[in-house]
Design a protein around this motif. Sequence first.
Motif, PDB file in Angstrom:
ATOM      1  N   VAL A 186       0.840  -1.198   0.000  1.00 19.74           N
ATOM      2  CA  VAL A 186       0.000   0.000   0.000  1.00 19.74           C
ATOM      3  C   VAL A 186       0.879   1.253   0.000  1.00 19.74           C
ATOM      4  O   VAL A 186       0.579   2.245  -0.682  1.00 19.74           O
ATOM      5  CB  VAL A 186      -0.967  -0.036   1.197  1.00 19.74           C
ATOM      6  CG1 VAL A 186      -1.674   1.289   1.344  1.00 19.74           C
ATOM      7  CG2 VAL A 186      -1.995  -1.123   0.993  1.00 19.74           C
ATOM      8  N   GLY A 187       1.996   1.195   0.735  1.00 21.78           N
ATOM      9  CA  GLY A 187       2.935   2.314   0.708  1.00 21.78           C
ATOM     10  C   GLY A 187       3.498   2.545  -0.681  1.00 21.78           C
ATOM     11  O   GLY A 187       3.623   3.693  -1.132  1.00 21.78           O
ATOM     12  N   VAL A 188       3.820   1.454  -1.383  1.00 21.96           N
ATOM     13  CA  VAL A 188       4.323   1.591  -2.754  1.00 21.96           C
ATOM     14  C   VAL A 188       3.249   2.193  -3.655  1.00 21.96           C
ATOM     15  O   VAL A 188       3.542   3.025  -4.519  1.00 21.96           O
ATOM     16  CB  VAL A 188       4.812   0.228  -3.277  1.00 21.96           C
ATOM     17  CG1 VAL A 188       5.091   0.282  -4.750  1.00 21.96           C
ATOM     18  CG2 VAL A 188       6.057  -0.178  -2.550  1.00 21.96           C
ATOM     19  N   ALA A 189       1.998   1.787  -3.445  1.00 25.47           N
ATOM     20  CA  ALA A 189       0.906   2.363  -4.234  1.00 25.47           C
ATOM     21  C   ALA A 189       0.803   3.867  -3.987  1.00 25.47           C
ATOM     22  O   ALA A 189       0.583   4.652  -4.924  1.00 25.47           O
ATOM     23  CB  ALA A 189      -0.411   1.665  -3.895  1.00 25.47           C
ATOM     24  N   ALA A 190       0.995   4.282  -2.738  1.00 18.49           N
ATOM     25  CA  ALA A 190       0.968   5.716  -2.424  1.00 18.49           C
ATOM     26  C   ALA A 190       2.113   6.443  -3.128  1.00 18.49           C
ATOM     27  O   ALA A 190       1.936   7.551  -3.648  1.00 18.49           O
ATOM     28  CB  ALA A 190       1.062   5.915  -0.921  1.00 18.49           C
ATOM     29  N   LEU A 191       3.274   5.805  -3.195  1.00 22.53           N
ATOM     30  CA  LEU A 191       4.397   6.409  -3.922  1.00 22.53           C
ATOM     31  C   LEU A 191       4.082   6.537  -5.407  1.00 22.53           C
ATOM     32  O   LEU A 191       4.460   7.512  -6.049  1.00 22.53           O
ATOM     33  CB  LEU A 191       5.655   5.564  -3.736  1.00 22.53           C
ATOM     34  CG  LEU A 191       6.283   5.641  -2.364  1.00 22.53           C
ATOM     35  CD1 LEU A 191       7.409   4.664  -2.258  1.00 22.53           C
ATOM     36  CD2 LEU A 191       6.791   7.025  -2.110  1.00 22.53           C
ATOM     37  N   PHE A 192       3.368   5.545  -5.952  1.00 22.84           N
ATOM     38  CA  PHE A 192       2.967   5.618  -7.358  1.00 22.84           C
ATOM     39  C   PHE A 192       2.042   6.806  -7.585  1.00 22.84           C
ATOM     40  O   PHE A 192       2.118   7.468  -8.623  1.00 22.84           O
ATOM     41  CB  PHE A 192       2.255   4.340  -7.779  1.00 22.84           C
ATOM     42  CG  PHE A 192       3.177   3.190  -8.054  1.00 22.84           C
ATOM     43  CD1 PHE A 192       4.543   3.335  -7.915  1.00 22.84           C
ATOM     44  CD2 PHE A 192       2.686   1.973  -8.468  1.00 22.84           C
ATOM     45  CE1 PHE A 192       5.403   2.288  -8.159  1.00 22.84           C
ATOM     46  CE2 PHE A 192       3.538   0.929  -8.720  1.00 22.84           C
ATOM     47  CZ  PHE A 192       4.889   1.079  -8.571  1.00 22.84           C
ATOM     48  N   ILE A 193       1.180   7.089  -6.602  1.00 22.25           N
ATOM     49  CA  ILE A 193       0.300   8.253  -6.734  1.00 22.25           C
ATOM     50  C   ILE A 193       1.131   9.527  -6.739  1.00 22.25           C
ATOM     51  O   ILE A 193       0.883  10.452  -7.512  1.00 22.25           O
ATOM     52  CB  ILE A 193      -0.743   8.261  -5.604  1.00 22.25           C
ATOM     53  CG1 ILE A 193      -1.747   7.149  -5.847  1.00 22.25           C
ATOM     54  CG2 ILE A 193      -1.462   9.590  -5.543  1.00 22.25           C
ATOM     55  CD1 ILE A 193      -2.761   7.014  -4.773  1.00 22.25           C
ATOM     56  N   LEU A 194       2.179   9.574  -5.889  1.00 23.62           N
ATOM     57  CA  LEU A 194       3.065  10.743  -5.892  1.00 23.62           C
ATOM     58  C   LEU A 194       3.762  10.889  -7.237  1.00 23.62           C
ATOM     59  O   LEU A 194       4.098  11.996  -7.648  1.00 23.62           O
ATOM     60  CB  LEU A 194       4.119  10.609  -4.796  1.00 23.62           C
ATOM     61  CG  LEU A 194       3.647  10.759  -3.361  1.00 23.62           C
ATOM     62  CD1 LEU A 194       4.821  10.684  -2.436  1.00 23.62           C
ATOM     63  CD2 LEU A 194       2.922  12.062  -3.189  1.00 23.62           C
ATOM     64  N   LEU A 195       3.984   9.771  -7.928  1.00 21.65           N
ATOM     65  CA  LEU A 195       4.638   9.809  -9.233  1.00 21.65           C
ATOM     66  C   LEU A 195       3.629   9.930 -10.374  1.00 21.65           C
ATOM     67  O   LEU A 195       3.971   9.677 -11.527  1.00 21.65           O
ATOM     68  CB  LEU A 195       5.471   8.541  -9.431  1.00 21.65           C
ATOM     69  CG  LEU A 195       6.750   8.458  -8.612  1.00 21.65           C
ATOM     70  CD1 LEU A 195       7.369   7.078  -8.745  1.00 21.65           C
ATOM     71  CD2 LEU A 195       7.731   9.491  -9.089  1.00 21.65           C
ATOM     72  N   ASP A 196       2.393  10.253 -10.063  1.00 12.33           N
ATOM     73  CA  ASP A 196       1.325  10.467 -11.056  1.00 12.33           C
ATOM     74  C   ASP A 196       0.933   9.224 -11.823  1.00 12.33           C
ATOM     75  O   ASP A 196       0.383   9.327 -12.919  1.00 12.33           O
ATOM     76  CB  ASP A 196       1.706  11.551 -12.066  1.00 12.33           C
ATOM     77  CG  ASP A 196       1.912  12.879 -11.398  1.00 12.33           C
ATOM     78  OD1 ASP A 196       1.106  13.213 -10.534  1.00 12.33           O
ATOM     79  OD2 ASP A 196       2.885  13.561 -11.741  1.00 12.33           O
ATOM     80  N   ALA A 197       1.261   8.046 -11.300  1.00 11.16           N
ATOM     81  CA  ALA A 197       0.845   6.818 -11.988  1.00 11.16           C
ATOM     82  C   ALA A 197      -0.381   6.269 -11.272  1.00 11.16           C
ATOM     83  O   ALA A 197      -0.291   5.317 -10.508  1.00 11.16           O
ATOM     84  CB  ALA A 197       1.976   5.809 -12.008  1.00 11.16           C
ATOM     85  N   PHE A 198      -1.523   6.890 -11.552  1.00 14.83           N
ATOM     86  CA  PHE A 198      -2.723   6.558 -10.777  1.00 14.83           C
ATOM     87  C   PHE A 198      -3.250   5.176 -11.107  1.00 14.83           C
ATOM     88  O   PHE A 198      -3.674   4.430 -10.236  1.00 14.83           O
ATOM     89  CB  PHE A 198      -3.816   7.605 -11.019  1.00 14.83           C
ATOM     90  CG  PHE A 198      -3.352   8.994 -10.736  1.00 14.83           C
ATOM     91  CD1 PHE A 198      -2.943   9.338  -9.458  1.00 14.83           C
ATOM     92  CD2 PHE A 198      -3.290   9.936 -11.732  1.00 14.83           C
ATOM     93  CE1 PHE A 198      -2.499  10.609  -9.179  1.00 14.83           C
ATOM     94  CE2 PHE A 198      -2.850  11.212 -11.464  1.00 14.83           C
ATOM     95  CZ  PHE A 198      -2.445  11.545 -10.187  1.00 14.83           C
ATOM     96  N   LEU A 199      -3.203   4.827 -12.393  1.00 16.98           N
ATOM     97  CA  LEU A 199      -3.704   3.506 -12.785  1.00 16.98           C
ATOM     98  C   LEU A 199      -2.869   2.419 -12.132  1.00 16.98           C
ATOM     99  O   LEU A 199      -3.406   1.429 -11.617  1.00 16.98           O
ATOM    100  CB  LEU A 199      -3.644   3.359 -14.306  1.00 16.98           C
ATOM    101  CG  LEU A 199      -4.029   1.968 -14.798  1.00 16.98           C
ATOM    102  CD1 LEU A 199      -5.494   1.725 -14.592  1.00 16.98           C
ATOM    103  CD2 LEU A 199      -3.667   1.757 -16.236  1.00 16.98           C
ATOM    104  N   LEU A 200      -1.545   2.608 -12.129  1.00 17.88           N
ATOM    105  CA  LEU A 200      -0.676   1.594 -11.541  1.00 17.88           C
ATOM    106  C   LEU A 200      -0.898   1.493 -10.037  1.00 17.88           C
ATOM    107  O   LEU A 200      -0.834   0.390  -9.474  1.00 17.88           O
ATOM    108  CB  LEU A 200       0.782   1.914 -11.831  1.00 17.88           C
ATOM    109  CG  LEU A 200       1.174   1.744 -13.285  1.00 17.88           C
ATOM    110  CD1 LEU A 200       2.610   2.122 -13.479  1.00 17.88           C
ATOM    111  CD2 LEU A 200       0.939   0.336 -13.729  1.00 17.88           C
ATOM    112  N   ALA A 201      -1.174   2.624  -9.392  1.00 13.57           N
ATOM    113  CA  ALA A 201      -1.456   2.576  -7.954  1.00 13.57           C
ATOM    114  C   ALA A 201      -2.712   1.756  -7.690  1.00 13.57           C
ATOM    115  O   ALA A 201      -2.726   0.895  -6.798  1.00 13.57           O
ATOM    116  CB  ALA A 201      -1.619   3.990  -7.414  1.00 13.57           C
ATOM    117  N   ALA A 202      -3.745   1.994  -8.487  1.00 11.79           N
ATOM    118  CA  ALA A 202      -4.983   1.233  -8.292  1.00 11.79           C
ATOM    119  C   ALA A 202      -4.749  -0.243  -8.566  1.00 11.79           C
ATOM    120  O   ALA A 202      -5.207  -1.115  -7.808  1.00 11.79           O
ATOM    121  CB  ALA A 202      -6.072   1.777  -9.204  1.00 11.79           C
TER     122      ALA A 202
END
Lengths: 176, 101
Positions: free
Chosen positions: A39-55
């Motif tokens: 989940v932390g990695v997903a949050a980092l993906f959101i910081l990197l603007d990769a919203f689809l990958l976070a989901a």
Amino acid sequence: MSPDIFFYLFSALTAGSALAVVLCKNTVASALSLLVSLVGVAALFILLDAFLLAALMVFVYAGAVVALFLFIVMLIDTYGGVRKPFKKATIVASGLGLALLVTGLATLAQRGSIATPEFAGTTAPLVPVGASLRAYGEQLFTTYLLPVQIVGFLLLIAMLGVIVLSKKFEGLEDVK
Amino acid sequence: MNVGINEYLYLSAVLFAIGFFGVLLRKNTLVIYMCLELMLVASTVALVAFSHFNRTMDGNVFVFFILTVAAAEVAVGLAIIVALFRRRQTIQVEELNALKN
């Protein structure tokens, strides 16, 4: 508030719970720490603007993979009984590996840092490239069409493999 | 201090190292498998960071494929572990020495 503090927060969360995966004696606790880490990695993906990958990260990893791990932990006895101490060779090898890793990271920190690419001349506001679903669609169905098909085939093979592996075969010689 | 590409790469390296030492030091096959997943995730962090800071799409698409392959791999690997447990009644790596000698 700058997003930098979020980066440090989430990277501390991710690395800390990754450590907990390794250090926890209880397998269920390890699996749950893995969940927190992902989940932390997903949050980092959101910081990197990769919203689809976070989901996708939350759905596929946190949803399916960790649930599968917990299911297997429930199925089988993971309690190992008496554990033998590490061999001397293992201790030496891991110490050596740790020393190499620390040296490499220290070298990277000291002299070589990768410059963040500058896009001179682009005065337009920064358009995050991974944010739009359209970009994924265009890439996946033009440049990466063959890999998409191969991956689909791979999923089919994996499904068949799981079925074959979990089927009970009668009269098979037991390897003891 | 601005968070650039280097911080993400450090985090990726640290995550990969934690997973690597987990694979080396743990004896339980399931935990070893979790640490393998951790290493895959560490590489995806680096790919997404590269993709973001270079403003290209390719890293993100690679992560997409890595996610798919990891899901397939987990399914097959856990099926193998269950089959192994059915045969040998243990998943501790030090007791899985049928190929020794």
